[in-house]
Design a protein around this motif. Structure first.
Motif, PDB file in Angstrom:
ATOM      1  N   PHE A   1       0.809  -1.219   0.000  1.00 27.52           N
ATOM      2  CA  PHE A   1       0.000   0.000   0.000  1.00 27.52           C
ATOM      3  C   PHE A   1       0.845   1.274   0.000  1.00 27.52           C
ATOM      4  N   SER A   2       2.167   1.147  -0.117  1.00 32.07           N
ATOM      5  CA  SER A   2       3.041   2.316   0.039  1.00 32.07           C
ATOM      6  C   SER A   2       2.709   3.424  -0.957  1.00 32.07           C
ATOM      7  N   THR A   3       2.465   3.081  -2.217  1.00 34.28           N
ATOM      8  CA  THR A   3       2.119   4.095  -3.221  1.00 34.28           C
ATOM      9  C   THR A   3       0.723   4.642  -2.981  1.00 34.28           C
ATOM     10  N   LEU A   4      -0.203   3.767  -2.639  1.00 36.94           N
ATOM     11  CA  LEU A   4      -1.578   4.202  -2.373  1.00 36.94           C
ATOM     12  C   LEU A   4      -1.616   5.213  -1.229  1.00 36.94           C
ATOM     13  N   ARG A   5      -0.846   4.962  -0.183  1.00 37.49           N
ATOM     14  CA  ARG A   5      -0.838   5.855   0.976  1.00 37.49           C
ATOM     15  C   ARG A   5      -0.434   7.277   0.588  1.00 37.49           C
ATOM     16  N   LYS A   6       0.468   7.400  -0.364  1.00 35.97           N
ATOM     17  CA  LYS A   6       0.965   8.727  -0.764  1.00 35.97           C
ATOM     18  C   LYS A   6      -0.134   9.580  -1.401  1.00 35.97           C
ATOM     19  N   HIS A   7      -1.168   8.933  -1.908  1.00 35.95           N
ATOM     20  CA  HIS A   7      -2.226   9.661  -2.617  1.00 35.95           C
ATOM     21  C   HIS A   7      -3.524   9.765  -1.806  1.00 35.95           C
ATOM     22  N   CYS A   8      -3.449   9.392  -0.524  1.00 37.06           N
ATOM     23  CA  CYS A   8      -4.635   9.414   0.332  1.00 37.06           C
ATOM     24  C   CYS A   8      -4.361  10.181   1.623  1.00 37.06           C
ATOM     25  N   THR A   9      -5.395  10.749   2.164  1.00 39.42           N
ATOM     26  CA  THR A   9      -5.359  11.255   3.535  1.00 39.42           C
ATOM     27  C   THR A   9      -5.754  10.105   4.447  1.00 39.42           C
TER      28      THR A   9
END
Length: 220
Positions: free
Chosen positions: A143-151
């Protein structure tokens, strides 16, 4: 008839109990959504703490059409692009805004994930509608990339007192005769999971419309 957990799901954000920080962040975020750099919110926490309920209540409060996708049922790139992408690219059927809920993102991770997460990140980048994702554990390295695009917003386990107040109100409405000590015991047994407390209450009170310590002991 709907089960208790759905029958008493909050209709507005003010009805979400015990998750004040997440409620405040979602309300503020949706109020200024067009100004936000991150167009998605990732709600995380154990089962039964109000993640899905919060998303549904937010959609209702902001008069948005709720489009719900269960990520564990749409796991690969093709399915994510079809289901979530279709929701993002189509206008609302009711000529109003949308809120897209991608539930159970944990379900994407695994052998069946064939580009599903990458597709989800791509859609978050292009969306003009707010997206709420839910998961239990956002810290998986996938989820590392996903986390960068989410609050990221944490919803911790609910306090027993909070669950007690919720199920006490349901008992009053349903006409279930239950003493406070029994309901407090039921709340403590739930381990912070309001859904579990509702399920136990509904099962134990079915038919008799009552709940007492003896019933709880039999369940235990």
């Amino acid at each position: 008839m709907l089960p208790f957990q759905l029958r008493y799901a909050p209709k507005k954000l003010t009805g979400i109990k015990g998750q004040d920080e997440a409620v405040k962040a979602i309300r503020q975020g949706l109020s200024i959504f067009n100004k936000l750099k991150k167009k998605a919110f990732l709600l995380y926490g154990p089962p039964g703490v109000g993640k899905t309920s919060l998303a549904a209540a937010a959609a209702n409060e902001f008069n948005l059409e709720l489009v719900e996708v269960n990520a564990s049922e749409h796991r690969n790139e093709e399915q994510i692009l079809s289901k979530v992408g279709g929701a993002i690219r189509q206008q609302s059927l009711f000529s109003k805004g949308k809120l897209i809920l991608v539930d159970d993102v944990d379900g994407i991770v695994g052998n069946a994930d064939r580009g599903g997460l990458s597709a989800l990140v791509m859609l978050i980048k292009e969306t003009s509608f707010p997206i709420i994702l839910t998961c239990i554990n956002p810290w998986d390295h996938k989820f590392s990339t996903l986390r960068k695009h989410c609050t990221l917003l944490e919803l911790p386990p609910l306090q027993a007192q909070t669950i007690f107040s919720i199920i006490r109100e349901a008992c009053n409405i349903e006409g279930i005769i239950a003493d406070d000590e029994s309901l407090k015991s039921l709340a403590r047994r739930s381990g912070g999971d309001c859904r579990a407390a509702f399920n136990d209450l509904e099962m134990l009170s079915a038919g008799s419309k009552c709940l007492n310590q003896g019933m709880l002991e039999l369940m235990g």
